[in-house]
Design an enzyme around this catalytic site. Structure first.
Site: not given
Ligand code: IMP
Length: 429
Positions: A13, A16, A40-41, A223
């Site tokens: 988080d 990115k 999650g992006h 990650q």
């Protein structure tokens, strides 16, 4: 011209999505090489916000997206994500997305086992996303995974399901969880197969061709280094190697293909899930960082734990992942704080350490030694040049560079894509 690998340098988080999106617009191909839909992006393009978990971010910029063999793929989650972004106007088809035929699948019992184990761990829980990532990687290494190519062979699926269910149903039953039925799973897989197989191919051939044609390849890590299964705060980690070297094996290329390694680090620290976090703040400052930082949202929707910048851990990440340059994000979150602390060492049982030891009790006991820096009064938000930054903010960035032994090559000052100070273009090597 180099290829670029982007990886998180802390616990994930780090922002990115924005950096990857900026780089993707300059790349020809974007490759995911590890993790799964635990990632999650968030990408904001115009008025549209795309939340991607498994799809490579380049799809938003109409670049070829590749899901490498190092990724674990939940076929249902993949198809749901394709449907979701298609409804938002993106074009995803076998012409724009390719998937390694040798990637392992995440199946429904993986998620069930992940969640049942977490429940059984009680206080000791890892805080996984519950999406079956760990159990799917376990099956891959245990040589019983169902892989994408197997979807074309019903007999192979049937045989593998026998072995998988012998293993998983025994475990699930021992944890008091529901077991799975082979006929139901086989029918489910056979129904999904025609929608997945058109994307599948021996990816290494395409990647070799793209590389020889001089195409710019962006490797999109998920990650972060401190969640790496070897180098992170084990066992509070994810189940894949997140370091840049994995980009080669997780895509099917040689190590020379990776090029520039860009590590993303926040200007402070956060962590989602359990595990050691030496610089965590439990006071009003921690709350403030969380409130300000949360505008960006987390992929899992869980609140982040927040703390001061940990230069010891980021330096460790720089070394083990071979980070050539850092993208420092969310500097604006620190605006207006009168003083800032940066961790420069840990005191463990009285002794000073300049790295985080591997033993869990030592990690828990690590008490940070801080260097205190003056804060800044003005705003860094939206700055696009060094000249727009308060002098103290520049000092803070320079001190971080010294402590982590890596140059800041990119500075992000707001969630907006263009609010970025570029020091050096990673694609130029
Ligand atoms: P898993 O990857 O679901 O097995 O979760 C293992 C650990 O990694 C947990 O602490 C998760 O919170 C963390 N994790 C997994 N994916 C991400 C991510 O994309 N961002 C931040 N933390 C993550």
């Amino acid at each position: 011209m180099a290829n670029v690998a982007v990886i998180g340098a802390q616990w994930g988080d780090e922002g990115k999505g924005k950096v990857v999106d900026w780089l993707a617009s300059r790349a020809d191909v974007v490759v995911r090489f590890q993790g799964g839909h635990n990632a999650g992006h968030t990408l904001v393009v115009g008025n549209e916000t795309y939340k991607l978990s498994l799809l490579p971010s380049g799809l938003v910029r109409e670049k070829l997206g590749i899901i490498g063999n190092g990724v674990v793929i939940d076929p249902e989650a993949l198809l749901a994500e394709i449907d979701k972004v298609t409804a938002q106007g993106l074009r995803v088809s076998p012409a724009t997305l390719r998937i390694a035929e040798n990637a392992a699948l995440i199946l429904p019992f993986h998620g069930a086992l992940d969640r049942a184990r977490e429940a059984a761990r009680g206080d000791q829980k890892i805080g996984t996303t519950g999406r079956g990532i760990g159990p799917a990687y376990e099956d891959k290494v245990a040589r019983r995974a169902i892989r994408v190519a197997d979807l074309a062979e019903p007999e192979t699926l049937s045989l593998k399901l026998d072995e998988l269910l012998r293993h998983h149903n025994t475990l699930l039953a021992s944890l008091g969880a529901e077991t799975f039925d082979k006929a139901v799973l086989l029918a489910w897989l056979l129904a999904l197969a025609p929608r997945i197989l058109p994307y599948a191919e021996p990816l290494w051939i395409r990647l070799d061709e793209l590389r020889r044609a001089g195409k710019r390849i962006l490797f999109e890590g998920a990650q972060a280094v401190m969640l790496d299964v070897d180098h992170g705060t084990y066992p509070y980690v994810t189940s894949s190697n997140t370091v840049a070297a994995t980009a080669a094996s997780g895509a099917g290329m040689g190590p020379g293909a990776i090029g520039f390694v860009l590590g993303i680090a926040k200007s402070y620290s956060t962590r989602v899930g359990s595990g050691p976090f030496p610089t965590e703040l439990h006071d009003a400052t921690g709350q403030l960082l969380g409130d300000r930082g949360n505008e960006y949202g987390t992929n899992t929707g869980r609140r982040r734990r927040c703390g001061w910048f940990d230069a010891v851990l980021v330096r460790q990440a720089v070394k083990v992942a071979g980070i050539n340059g850092l993208a420092l994000t969310k500097l604006d979150v620190l605006d207006g704080l009168s003083e800032l602390k940066v961790c420069t060492g840990y005191r463990i049982d009285g002794a000073l350490h300049h790295h985080l030891p591997a033993a869990p009790r030592a990690q828990e006991a690590a008490s940070p030694e801080y260097e205190v820096l003056e804060g800044w009064k003005g705003s860094t938000r939206g700055a696009r040049s060094w000249g727009e930054l308060p002098a103290q903010a520049i000092k803070y960035v320079r001190r971080i560079e010294e402590l982590v032994e890596a140059p800041v090559t990119l500075l992000s000052t707001s969630p907006e894509r263009d609010d970025t100070i570029l020091v050096r273009d990673p694609f130029e090597g």
